[in-house]
Design a protein around this motif. Structure first.
Motif, PDB file in Angstrom:
ATOM      1  N   ALA A 149       0.837  -1.206   0.000  1.00  0.00           N
ATOM      2  CA  ALA A 149       0.000   0.000   0.000  1.00  0.00           C
ATOM      3  C   ALA A 149       0.868   1.250   0.000  1.00  0.00           C
ATOM      4  O   ALA A 149       0.567   2.239  -0.687  1.00  0.00           O
ATOM      5  CB  ALA A 149      -0.931  -0.005   1.210  1.00  0.00           C
ATOM      6  N   SER A 150       1.959   1.206   0.757  1.00  0.00           N
ATOM      7  CA  SER A 150       2.885   2.334   0.795  1.00  0.00           C
ATOM      8  C   SER A 150       3.526   2.565  -0.563  1.00  0.00           C
ATOM      9  O   SER A 150       3.668   3.705  -1.027  1.00  0.00           O
ATOM     10  CB  SER A 150       3.959   2.095   1.857  1.00  0.00           C
ATOM     11  OG  SER A 150       4.910   3.140   1.875  1.00  0.00           O
ATOM     12  N   CYS A 151       3.919   1.470  -1.230  1.00  0.00           N
ATOM     13  CA  CYS A 151       4.531   1.583  -2.555  1.00  0.00           C
ATOM     14  C   CYS A 151       3.533   2.102  -3.586  1.00  0.00           C
ATOM     15  O   CYS A 151       3.906   2.855  -4.499  1.00  0.00           O
ATOM     16  CB  CYS A 151       5.091   0.232  -2.998  1.00  0.00           C
ATOM     17  SG  CYS A 151       6.597  -0.275  -2.115  1.00  0.00           S
ATOM     18  N   MET A 152       2.265   1.718  -3.445  1.00  0.00           N
ATOM     19  CA  MET A 152       1.233   2.242  -4.337  1.00  0.00           C
ATOM     20  C   MET A 152       1.054   3.739  -4.113  1.00  0.00           C
ATOM     21  O   MET A 152       0.925   4.522  -5.066  1.00  0.00           O
ATOM     22  CB  MET A 152      -0.090   1.509  -4.079  1.00  0.00           C
ATOM     23  CG  MET A 152      -0.174   0.118  -4.660  1.00  0.00           C
ATOM     24  SD  MET A 152      -0.481   0.092  -6.453  1.00  0.00           S
ATOM     25  CE  MET A 152      -2.179   0.658  -6.503  1.00  0.00           C
ATOM     26  N   ALA A 153       1.085   4.139  -2.848  1.00  0.00           N
ATOM     27  CA  ALA A 153       0.825   5.541  -2.506  1.00  0.00           C
ATOM     28  C   ALA A 153       1.908   6.470  -3.031  1.00  0.00           C
ATOM     29  O   ALA A 153       1.619   7.600  -3.437  1.00  0.00           O
ATOM     30  CB  ALA A 153       0.690   5.686  -0.996  1.00  0.00           C
ATOM     31  N   ASP A 154       3.165   5.999  -3.025  1.00  0.00           N
ATOM     32  CA  ASP A 154       4.245   6.899  -3.443  1.00  0.00           C
ATOM     33  C   ASP A 154       4.756   6.631  -4.854  1.00  0.00           C
ATOM     34  O   ASP A 154       5.733   7.228  -5.287  1.00  0.00           O
ATOM     35  CB  ASP A 154       5.406   6.868  -2.443  1.00  0.00           C
ATOM     36  CG  ASP A 154       6.127   5.530  -2.375  1.00  0.00           C
ATOM     37  OD1 ASP A 154       5.981   4.703  -3.293  1.00  0.00           O
ATOM     38  OD2 ASP A 154       6.861   5.309  -1.391  1.00  0.00           O
ATOM     39  N   GLY A 155       4.092   5.736  -5.584  1.00  0.00           N
ATOM     40  CA  GLY A 155       4.405   5.561  -6.995  1.00  0.00           C
ATOM     41  C   GLY A 155       5.445   4.517  -7.322  1.00  0.00           C
ATOM     42  O   GLY A 155       5.775   4.322  -8.493  1.00  0.00           O
ATOM     43  N   ARG A 156       5.967   3.810  -6.312  1.00  0.00           N
ATOM     44  CA  ARG A 156       6.932   2.754  -6.621  1.00  0.00           C
ATOM     45  C   ARG A 156       6.238   1.528  -7.211  1.00  0.00           C
ATOM     46  O   ARG A 156       6.866   0.714  -7.890  1.00  0.00           O
ATOM     47  CB  ARG A 156       7.715   2.370  -5.364  1.00  0.00           C
ATOM     48  CG  ARG A 156       8.750   3.406  -4.947  1.00  0.00           C
ATOM     49  CD  ARG A 156       9.398   3.045  -3.632  1.00  0.00           C
ATOM     50  NE  ARG A 156       8.437   3.121  -2.520  1.00  0.00           N
ATOM     51  CZ  ARG A 156       8.682   2.695  -1.291  1.00  0.00           C
ATOM     52  NH1 ARG A 156       9.845   2.135  -1.007  1.00  0.00           N
ATOM     53  NH2 ARG A 156       7.760   2.819  -0.343  1.00  0.00           N
ATOM     54  N   LEU A 157       4.956   1.355  -6.928  1.00  0.00           N
ATOM     55  CA  LEU A 157       4.142   0.286  -7.502  1.00  0.00           C
ATOM     56  C   LEU A 157       3.003   0.919  -8.274  1.00  0.00           C
ATOM     57  O   LEU A 157       2.238   1.716  -7.721  1.00  0.00           O
ATOM     58  CB  LEU A 157       3.603  -0.631  -6.397  1.00  0.00           C
ATOM     59  CG  LEU A 157       2.624  -1.727  -6.818  1.00  0.00           C
ATOM     60  CD1 LEU A 157       3.251  -2.672  -7.835  1.00  0.00           C
ATOM     61  CD2 LEU A 157       2.141  -2.512  -5.594  1.00  0.00           C
ATOM     62  N   THR A 158       2.893   0.553  -9.547  1.00  0.00           N
ATOM     63  CA  THR A 158       1.870   1.137 -10.405  1.00  0.00           C
ATOM     64  C   THR A 158       0.526   0.457 -10.230  1.00  0.00           C
ATOM     65  O   THR A 158      -0.520   1.112 -10.151  1.00  0.00           O
ATOM     66  CB  THR A 158       2.305   1.051 -11.879  1.00  0.00           C
ATOM     67  OG1 THR A 158       3.617   1.617 -12.019  1.00  0.00           O
ATOM     68  CG2 THR A 158       1.329   1.772 -12.785  1.00  0.00           C
ATOM     69  N   ALA A 159       0.538  -0.886 -10.175  1.00  0.00           N
ATOM     70  CA  ALA A 159      -0.716  -1.637 -10.080  1.00  0.00           C
ATOM     71  C   ALA A 159      -0.470  -2.962  -9.373  1.00  0.00           C
ATOM     72  O   ALA A 159       0.574  -3.585  -9.557  1.00  0.00           O
ATOM     73  CB  ALA A 159      -1.306  -1.879 -11.472  1.00  0.00           C
ATOM     74  N   LEU A 160      -1.452  -3.372  -8.574  1.00  0.00           N
ATOM     75  CA  LEU A 160      -1.391  -4.635  -7.843  1.00  0.00           C
ATOM     76  C   LEU A 160      -2.580  -5.497  -8.219  1.00  0.00           C
ATOM     77  O   LEU A 160      -3.735  -5.053  -8.132  1.00  0.00           O
ATOM     78  CB  LEU A 160      -1.389  -4.377  -6.332  1.00  0.00           C
ATOM     79  CG  LEU A 160      -1.574  -5.606  -5.427  1.00  0.00           C
ATOM     80  CD1 LEU A 160      -0.410  -6.571  -5.587  1.00  0.00           C
ATOM     81  CD2 LEU A 160      -1.726  -5.181  -3.965  1.00  0.00           C
ATOM     82  N   ASN A 161      -2.293  -6.733  -8.637  1.00  0.00           N
ATOM     83  CA  ASN A 161      -3.340  -7.708  -8.937  1.00  0.00           C
ATOM     84  C   ASN A 161      -3.086  -8.909  -8.034  1.00  0.00           C
ATOM     85  O   ASN A 161      -2.212  -9.722  -8.305  1.00  0.00           O
ATOM     86  CB  ASN A 161      -3.291  -8.104 -10.419  1.00  0.00           C
ATOM     87  CG  ASN A 161      -4.450  -8.999 -10.821  1.00  0.00           C
ATOM     88  OD1 ASN A 161      -4.805  -9.930 -10.112  1.00  0.00           O
ATOM     89  ND2 ASN A 161      -5.036  -8.725 -11.979  1.00  0.00           N
ATOM     90  N   ALA A 162      -3.812  -8.988  -6.920  1.00  0.00           N
ATOM     91  CA  ALA A 162      -3.658 -10.084  -5.962  1.00  0.00           C
ATOM     92  C   ALA A 162      -4.813 -11.061  -6.120  1.00  0.00           C
ATOM     93  O   ALA A 162      -5.981 -10.659  -6.150  1.00  0.00           O
ATOM     94  CB  ALA A 162      -3.617  -9.542  -4.532  1.00  0.00           C
TER      95      ALA A 162
END
Length: 235
Positions: A149-162
């Motif tokens: 969630a932190s990586c999504m918030a700051d742009g290190r992760l673009t999209a998560l498909n779990a």
């Protein structure tokens, strides 16, 4: 059960020399995706685990699923706070994100998320990164939920498909790939690099799902491997 285990070198202790108290030993150099070989008590055969951290972070972090009768995984899952391990680093330079600015597709299941999490933590340039990961239940083993969630918030992760296998209408990570075929095809046409970590059975299913997406493009996972755009760390 699957545990995220974090280790650091012991700090200065009474009885150490003045030199060791002033300049405590440092961790050996390693990057996320390298391996740590751990010797469980009573064995001289190391078990290898992919690292979720780099030496720059000052910690050694791994993700371990407890296997039935597993000597090392049982030892690690039963370690108390402050418990110690004997281990060594084994470099794994063949499993690294390339230096391109093209999208990164990270794929894993279970404890295989460890190095992928490490790559995301280090994604300070905010390279476009898409994570596909499979677990059993979001209530019990959604590993690194807060970190992701932190990586999504700051742009290190673009999209998560779990994808979770033990929920209603659940499935496996390869099912998530198949359902996201057009999006993945667009990423692959842009020269995306694929990195897969986890069990061999999972990796086989992932390869089949991606081959179905790649076929209309005249490509295959074999061709991508030959060009360095498809990397695996499977066990």
């Amino acid at each position: 059960p699957t545990a995220i285990l974090t280790f650091r070198l012991p700090g200065a202790q009474p009885g150490l020399s003045l030199w060791r108290r002033l300049f405590p030993a440092s961790l050996p150099l390693f990057e996320a995706g390298d391996l740590v070989g751990i010797l469980p008590p009573g064995s001289t055969v190391p078990r290898y685990y992919s690292l979720a951290s780099s030496a720059r972070e000052g910690i050694l972090e791994i993700c371990v699923r407890k296997q039935p009768g597993g000597l090392c995984s049982g030892f690690l899952n039963d370690l108390p706070l402050g418990g110690r391990i004997d281990g060594f680093i084994k470099a794994n330079p063949a499993f690294r994100p390339n230096a391109q600015a093209t999208p990164l597709i990270l794929i894993g299941a279970g404890a295989g998320i460890a190095p992928l999490m490490g790559f995301l933590r280090a994604n300070r340039t905010h390279r476009e990164a898409h994570l596909y990961w499979g677990g059993r239940s979001p209530a019990s083993d959604f590993l690194y939920r807060e970190d992701l969630a932190s990586c999504m918030a700051d742009g290190r992760l673009t999209a998560l498909n779990a994808v979770f296998s033990r929920v209603a209408a659940g499935g496996y990570v390869q099912d998530g790939l198949a359902s996201d075929g057009p999006h993945l095809a667009a990423l692959l046409q842009r020269g995306a690099q694929i990195m897969v970590c986890g069990g061999r059975e999972m990796a086989g299913g992932v390869s089949q799902a991606l081959d179905a997406i790649l076929a209309p493009m005249g490509l295959s996972t074999i061709a991508l491997k030959a060009s360095g755009l498809y990397l695996e760390d499977v066990y």
